[in-house]
Design a protein around this motif. Structure first.
Motif, PDB file in Angstrom:
ATOM      1  N   GLY A  17       0.821  -1.209   0.000  1.00 18.71           N
ATOM      2  CA  GLY A  17       0.000   0.000   0.000  1.00 18.71           C
ATOM      3  C   GLY A  17       0.854   1.259   0.000  1.00 18.71           C
ATOM      4  N   LYS A  18       1.928   1.277   0.793  1.00 24.37           N
ATOM      5  CA  LYS A  18       2.827   2.435   0.817  1.00 24.37           C
ATOM      6  C   LYS A  18       3.495   2.618  -0.542  1.00 24.37           C
ATOM      7  CE  LYS A  18       3.984   2.406   5.724  1.00 24.37           C
ATOM      8  NZ  LYS A  18       5.059   2.188   6.710  1.00 24.37           N
ATOM      9  N   ASN A  19       3.933   1.506  -1.115  1.00 22.21           N
ATOM     10  CA  ASN A  19       4.597   1.559  -2.419  1.00 22.21           C
ATOM     11  C   ASN A  19       3.639   2.098  -3.474  1.00 22.21           C
ATOM     12  OD1 ASN A  19       6.112   1.162  -4.688  1.00 22.21           O
ATOM     13  ND2 ASN A  19       6.762  -0.889  -4.157  1.00 22.21           N
ATOM     14  N   GLN A  20       2.412   1.634  -3.468  1.00 24.91           N
ATOM     15  CA  GLN A  20       1.415   2.093  -4.432  1.00 24.91           C
ATOM     16  C   GLN A  20       1.129   3.581  -4.275  1.00 24.91           C
ATOM     17  OE1 GLN A  20       1.460  -0.268  -6.814  1.00 24.91           O
ATOM     18  NE2 GLN A  20      -0.725   0.072  -7.046  1.00 24.91           N
ATOM     19  N   SER A  21       0.987   4.040  -3.022  1.00 26.15           N
ATOM     20  CA  SER A  21       0.678   5.449  -2.810  1.00 26.15           C
ATOM     21  C   SER A  21       1.847   6.318  -3.265  1.00 26.15           C
ATOM     22  CB  SER A  21       0.324   5.727  -1.354  1.00 26.15           C
ATOM     23  OG  SER A  21       1.422   5.477  -0.512  1.00 26.15           O
ATOM     24  N   PHE A  23       3.902   5.575  -5.677  1.00 25.25           N
ATOM     25  CA  PHE A  23       3.855   5.532  -7.134  1.00 25.25           C
ATOM     26  C   PHE A  23       2.820   6.521  -7.674  1.00 25.25           C
ATOM     27  CE2 PHE A  23       1.759   3.810 -10.929  1.00 25.25           C
ATOM     28  CZ  PHE A  23       2.822   3.809 -11.806  1.00 25.25           C
ATOM     29  N   PHE A  24       1.626   6.517  -7.075  1.00 24.09           N
ATOM     30  CA  PHE A  24       0.579   7.415  -7.541  1.00 24.09           C
ATOM     31  C   PHE A  24       0.917   8.875  -7.264  1.00 24.09           C
ATOM     32  CE2 PHE A  24      -2.205   3.556  -7.212  1.00 24.09           C
ATOM     33  CZ  PHE A  24      -2.391   3.431  -8.567  1.00 24.09           C
ATOM     34  N   GLU A  25       1.580   9.172  -6.142  1.00 21.16           N
ATOM     35  CA  GLU A  25       2.007  10.537  -5.858  1.00 21.16           C
ATOM     36  C   GLU A  25       3.046  10.990  -6.877  1.00 21.16           C
ATOM     37  OE1 GLU A  25       3.139  11.448  -1.798  1.00 21.16           O
ATOM     38  OE2 GLU A  25       1.681   9.982  -1.066  1.00 21.16           O
ATOM     39  N   ARG A  26       3.970  10.112  -7.220  1.00 25.58           N
ATOM     40  CA  ARG A  26       4.996  10.435  -8.209  1.00 25.58           C
ATOM     41  C   ARG A  26       4.358  10.687  -9.567  1.00 25.58           C
ATOM     42  NH1 ARG A  26       7.981   5.885  -8.047  1.00 25.58           N
ATOM     43  NH2 ARG A  26       8.913   6.557  -6.118  1.00 25.58           N
ATOM     44  N   GLN A  27       3.409   9.853  -9.940  1.00 26.21           N
ATOM     45  CA  GLN A  27       2.717  10.034 -11.218  1.00 26.21           C
ATOM     46  C   GLN A  27       1.966  11.364 -11.244  1.00 26.21           C
ATOM     47  OE1 GLN A  27       4.416   7.656 -13.084  1.00 26.21           O
ATOM     48  NE2 GLN A  27       2.560   7.875 -14.238  1.00 26.21           N
ATOM     49  N   ARG A  28       1.315  11.707 -10.143  1.00 29.16           N
ATOM     50  CA  ARG A  28       0.572  12.962 -10.069  1.00 29.16           C
ATOM     51  C   ARG A  28       1.531  14.144 -10.195  1.00 29.16           C
ATOM     52  NH1 ARG A  28      -1.298  13.464  -4.893  1.00 29.16           N
ATOM     53  NH2 ARG A  28      -2.294  11.452  -5.159  1.00 29.16           N
ATOM     54  N   ALA A  29       2.689  14.063  -9.546  1.00 27.87           N
ATOM     55  CA  ALA A  29       3.677  15.140  -9.634  1.00 27.87           C
ATOM     56  C   ALA A  29       4.188  15.289 -11.062  1.00 27.87           C
ATOM     57  CB  ALA A  29       4.832  14.868  -8.682  1.00 27.87           C
ATOM     58  N   ILE A  30       4.433  14.183 -11.725  1.00 30.84           N
ATOM     59  CA  ILE A  30       4.906  14.223 -13.114  1.00 30.84           C
ATOM     60  C   ILE A  30       3.843  14.830 -14.014  1.00 30.84           C
ATOM     61  CG2 ILE A  30       5.498  12.777 -15.103  1.00 30.84           C
ATOM     62  CD1 ILE A  30       6.952  10.916 -13.109  1.00 30.84           C
ATOM     63  N   GLU A  31       2.590  14.458 -13.818  1.00 28.56           N
ATOM     64  CA  GLU A  31       1.497  15.025 -14.609  1.00 28.56           C
ATOM     65  C   GLU A  31       1.369  16.523 -14.379  1.00 28.56           C
ATOM     66  OE1 GLU A  31      -1.932  12.739 -13.591  1.00 28.56           O
ATOM     67  OE2 GLU A  31      -1.198  10.939 -14.616  1.00 28.56           O
ATOM     68  N   ASP A  32       1.534  16.963 -13.129  1.00 28.52           N
ATOM     69  CA  ASP A  32       1.477  18.399 -12.825  1.00 28.52           C
ATOM     70  C   ASP A  32       2.590  19.142 -13.555  1.00 28.52           C
ATOM     71  OD1 ASP A  32      -0.700  17.971 -11.203  1.00 28.52           O
ATOM     72  OD2 ASP A  32       0.439  18.093  -9.315  1.00 28.52           O
ATOM     73  N   LEU A  33       3.804  18.590 -13.496  1.00 31.37           N
ATOM     74  CA  LEU A  33       4.928  19.227 -14.183  1.00 31.37           C
ATOM     75  C   LEU A  33       4.705  19.265 -15.689  1.00 31.37           C
ATOM     76  CD1 LEU A  33       7.974  17.793 -12.205  1.00 31.37           C
ATOM     77  CD2 LEU A  33       7.082  20.122 -12.158  1.00 31.37           C
ATOM     78  N   ASN A  34       4.190  18.184 -16.237  1.00 28.09           N
ATOM     79  CA  ASN A  34       3.933  18.148 -17.678  1.00 28.09           C
ATOM     80  C   ASN A  34       2.884  19.178 -18.084  1.00 28.09           C
ATOM     81  OD1 ASN A  34       5.822  16.169 -18.184  1.00 28.09           O
ATOM     82  ND2 ASN A  34       4.338  14.493 -18.099  1.00 28.09           N
ATOM     83  N   SER A  35       1.861  19.342 -17.268  1.00 32.25           N
ATOM     84  CA  SER A  35       0.838  20.328 -17.601  1.00 32.25           C
ATOM     85  C   SER A  35       1.406  21.744 -17.531  1.00 32.25           C
ATOM     86  CB  SER A  35      -0.379  20.186 -16.683  1.00 32.25           C
ATOM     87  OG  SER A  35      -0.047  20.538 -15.355  1.00 32.25           O
TER      88      SER A  35
END
Length: 79
Positions: A17-21, A23-35
């Motif tokens: 669960g920690k690993n998944q969260s 991963f999702f936080e990292r993905q969200r940060a990358i999406e924010d930077l890309n936008s």
């Protein structure tokens, strides 16, 4: 449906669960930077197009407008 798992299974579930969260936080940060990058590129393109249009307009205006008349320079010599 509450199931009781063994202690190693519970630890593995928590770790997963920690690993998944993360991963999702990292993905969200990358999406924010890309936008942010996309928005900056779009703004740069709009500003460049506006500048080029203004330059074209200024060039057209200066091409149709006669230049200022220049006074002849005197050499300071008398004849």
């Amino acid at each position: 449906m509450t199931e009781i798992y063994s202690k190693p299974r519970q630890q593995a579930e928590v770790a997963f669960g920690k690993n998944q969260s993360q991963f999702f936080e990292r993905q969200r940060a990358i999406e924010d930077l890309n936008s942010i990058v996309v928005a900056r590129n779009e703004k740069t393109l709009r500003l460049r197009e506006a500048r080029l249009a203004k330059e074209r307009q200024d060039n057209m205006a200066s091409a149709t407008k006669p230049g200022p008349k220049r006074a002849k320079k005197s050499t300071g010599r008398s004849v």
